[in-house]
Write an enzyme that holds these catalytic residues in place. Structure first.
Site, PDB file in Angstrom:
ATOM      1  N   GLN A 418       0.837  -1.203   0.000  1.00 50.70           N
ATOM      2  CA  GLN A 418       0.000   0.000   0.000  1.00 50.70           C
ATOM      3  C   GLN A 418       0.867   1.246   0.000  1.00 50.70           C
ATOM      4  O   GLN A 418       2.039   1.219   0.373  1.00 50.70           O
ATOM      5  CB  GLN A 418      -0.971   0.014   1.181  1.00 50.70           C
ATOM      6  CG  GLN A 418      -0.389  -0.185   2.550  1.00 50.70           C
ATOM      7  CD  GLN A 418       0.076   1.083   3.267  1.00 50.70           C
ATOM      8  OE1 GLN A 418       0.772   0.977   4.260  1.00 50.70           O
ATOM      9  NE2 GLN A 418      -0.282   2.262   2.789  1.00 50.70           N
ATOM     10  N   CYS A 419       0.273   2.335  -0.491  1.00 52.45           N
ATOM     11  CA  CYS A 419       0.914   3.651  -0.446  1.00 52.45           C
ATOM     12  C   CYS A 419      -0.187   4.657  -0.133  1.00 52.45           C
ATOM     13  O   CYS A 419      -1.077   4.348   0.662  1.00 52.45           O
ATOM     14  CB  CYS A 419       1.651   3.950  -1.751  1.00 52.45           C
ATOM     15  SG  CYS A 419       0.607   3.918  -3.228  1.00 52.45           S
ATOM     16  N   ASN A 420      -0.180   5.820  -0.744  1.00 46.81           N
ATOM     17  CA  ASN A 420      -1.266   6.766  -0.469  1.00 46.81           C
ATOM     18  C   ASN A 420      -2.177   7.007  -1.673  1.00 46.81           C
ATOM     19  O   ASN A 420      -3.191   7.678  -1.560  1.00 46.81           O
ATOM     20  CB  ASN A 420      -0.710   8.103   0.034  1.00 46.81           C
ATOM     21  CG  ASN A 420       0.186   8.771  -0.989  1.00 46.81           C
ATOM     22  OD1 ASN A 420       0.747   8.104  -1.849  1.00 46.81           O
ATOM     23  ND2 ASN A 420       0.334  10.081  -0.903  1.00 46.81           N
TER      24      ASN A 420
END
Length: 461
Positions: A418-420
Site C-alpha cells: 500500500q501507499c497513499n
C-alpha cells in the site's frame, strides 16, 4: 568411476536442465502490439502505453499488452520529450501531463537485469496537411445524412468492438492490404474517410496513404478520431459484438433497456436495467454514477429513435462513453441470443474490473486492523512520507529500495502493498512479481494518514 568423475557427471546432469530452462524461458515483450503497426523492437527500448509515474520513488510504469514493466530513473540525467516535442526534465511529467494509455517510448540502460530509464518520449500528434483533415462536426453531419461518403475505422478489430462511429466499417490498418479490395468503394473519386484512436494514432493517416497509392482521389482523415467523437456523440455496436466482446467476457458495463417496463418484462437482454424512455428526464437526474467514463449501452426497439435521443442527453450531462445497440432488442432477439423474462432491476450501479493484483478494500480494512499470521502489510512510500503517518500494523519498505531488500520479505506469506494513491503500490506489485513472488496484492485506493496510525480510505470508481 572415481568419486570425482561421479561428482562431475552429477553436476552436469543438474546444470543442463537449469541452463535449458533459462534458454527456453520466453523473452519479456519490449513492444506493445499496437506499436508494431509502425515500429519494430529495438535493443534498449520499451514501447507501450503509459501507466503511471511516481516522482517520489523515481519510477515509471509502462504497459505492453498483458506485460507491465517498472523502470527507475535518475532525475539528474533523465530526459523527457513531451507530446509538443519539447525536451526537458521530470517537470514535463508533473500534474498528470502524460495521460494513462498514451503511447510512449522509454530508452534505458541495463545493469545486471535492472533497467534505468534515460529518456522518455511521448508520441506526438500526427502531422497532416490541413486540406486532408475533417472535423468532428463535419463527420457528424455526414453520419446524420447517411450517404455520400464511406467511413472506415482503421483500428484493430478488438478496439472496433469497444464501439464505433455509426455507419463505420472496420478496415484495420494491419489488415489493409488483405481487406481493402473487398471493402473500399469501386468509385475512386468517392469521399473516403479514415479515423482511428486519436491525434497521435498513425493508423488512419497510414491507411489514407495506402488508399492514395491505390488511386483514390477524395480522401479525408478524421484525425481527432474516436476520443473526440465519444466526447460529443454516441458510438454503436452490433448484437454479436455486445455478446462476444462484452457479455461473454464479463466486461464491466451499464446496460439500459429503454422500452416500457411491461414490454421489457416479456423479454430483455440479461443484465439490463429498466430505464423507460418516457421517464428518462427524471431517471437521468437521479443517475449519479461517479465514473463518467463508465460504458453505458442503450437499446430500445429496431428504430433506435429513443436510444439516440437519450444518448444525446446523457452526453450533455457529462457521460462520455455512451453506446447504442444497432437494431435494438429486435436485432438481439433475431440473432438468437439469450433472452431473459420477468421484471428487470431498477438500480443502476457500475463497478470497474479490478486491476491485476488489486485487493478488495474491505479485505484490506480487516488486515489493517489485525493482520493474520500469514499476512504482512508493506507501506512502499518513502521514509519522508511515512514520517507524516502510517499504519501501526505495516512495515515500511520504500519502493526505490524494494528490489535490493525484497529478500527480507517472506514468500510464504501474503504480502499486501500500500501507499497513499495506489500508484507506488502497483509498481511494487509488478516488481515483486518479476522477482518471483506469487502471494502478493496491492491496494488501489486513496489513503490519508494521521500520526497516531489512523487513516481514511477512499476508492475512486
Amino acid at each position: 568411476m572415481s568419486s570425482l568423475k561421479k561428482t562431475a557427471v552429477s553436476l552436469a546432469i543438474t546444470l543442463i536442465p537449469a541452463i535449458c530452462s533459462a534458454a527456453d524461458a520466453p523473452a519479456k515483450p519490449v513492444i506493445a502490439k499496437v506499436c508494431t503497426n509502425c515500429h519494430k523492437a529495438e535493443a534498449g527500448t520499451l514501447r507501450g502505453l503509459f501507466d503511471n509515474v511516481s516522482l517520489k520513488s523515481k519510477a515509471i510504469q509502462i504497459r505492453m499488452d498483458d506485460n507491465v514493466e517498472v523502470v527507475n530513473f535518475d532525475e539528474k540525467s533523465f530526459q523527457v520529450v513531451n507530446d509538443a516535442r519539447k525536451t526537458g526534465n521530470i517537470d514535463l511529467m508533473k500534474n498528470n501531463a502524460i495521460k494513462k494509455g498514451h503511447e510512449i517510448k522509454i530508452e534505458f540502460t541495463d545493469a545486471s537485469g535492472v533497467k534505468t530509464a534515460t529518456k522518455l518520449t511521448v508520441k506526438p500528434p500526427v502531422e497532416l496537411p490541413a486540406a486532408m483533415l475533417i472535423s468532428t462536426d463535419e463527420v457528424a453531419k455526414l453520419v446524420a445524412k447517411g450517404s455520400g461518403y464511406y467511413l472506415f475505422d482503421s483500428r484493430p478489430a478488438i478496439r472496433f468492438q469497444d464501439g464505433a462511429i455509426p455507419t463505420a466499417v472496420n478496415l484495420p490498418f494491419p489488415a489493409f492490404d488483405k481487406m481493402a479490395e473487398k471493402l473500399l468503394p469501386a468509385d475512386k473519386n468517392a469521399l473516403v474517410i479514415f479515423y482511428c484512436a486519436g491525434v497521435s494514432c498513425n493508423m488512419s493517416p497510414a491507411s489514407a496513404d495506402k488508399a492514395k497509392k491505390l488511386g483514390y482521389t477524395n480522401i479525408k482523415v478524421y484525425k481527432d478520431g474516436m476520443p473526440a467523437w465519444s466526447a460529443k456523440n454516441y458510438a454503436v455496436l452490433t448484437p454479436q459484438i455486445l455478446k462476444e466482446a462484452w457479455l461473454d467476457k464479463g466486461t464491466s458495463l451499464v446496460l439500459l433497456d429503454l422500452r416500457p417496463e411491461q414490454e421489457s418484462a416479456k423479454g430483455a437482454i440479461k443484465g439490463a436495467v429498466t430505464f423507460p424512455a418516457k421517464s428518462s428526464d427524471k431517471l437521468i437526474k437521479k443517475l449519479t454514477l461517479k465514473q463518467k467514463k463508465a460504458p453505458i449501452i442503450l437499446y430500445d426497439t429496431a428504430s433506435g429513435t429513443e436510444a439516440a435521443k437519450i444518448a444525446a442527453r446523457l452526453i450533455k450531462v457529462g457521460y462520455t462513453n455512451i453506446k447504442m445497440l444497432t437494431g435494438g432488442f429486435d436485432a438481439w432477439k433475431a440473432s438468437g441470443y439469450e433472452v431473459t423474462t420477468g421484471a428487470l432491476a431498477t438500480k443502476i450501479s457500475y463497478a470497474p474490473k479490478p486491476r491485476q493484483g488489486e485487493i478488495d478494500i474491505e479485505e484490506f480494512r480487516k488486515f489493517a486492523a489485525a493482520p493474520p499470521a500469514d499476512v504482512i502489510i508493506v507501506d512502499v512510500r518513502t521514509v519522508a512520507e511515512t514520517a507524516l503517518g502510517m499504519l501501526k500494523t505495516a512495515i515500511n519498505l520504500p519502493l526505490p529500495d524494494l528490489r535490493e531488500k525484497a529478500a527480507e520479505l517472506p514468500k510464504d506469506k501474503l504480502v499486501v502493498l500500500q501507499c497513499n494513491t495506489g500508484n507506488q503500490a502497483e509498481m511494487a506489485y509488478h516488481l515483486l512479481k518479476e522477482l518471483g513472488f506469487t502471494k502478493i496484492k496491492f491496494l488501489n485506493a486513496q489513503m490519508t494518514f494521521t500520526k497516531n496510525g489512523k487513516y481514511e480510505l477512499t476508492k475512486e470508481l
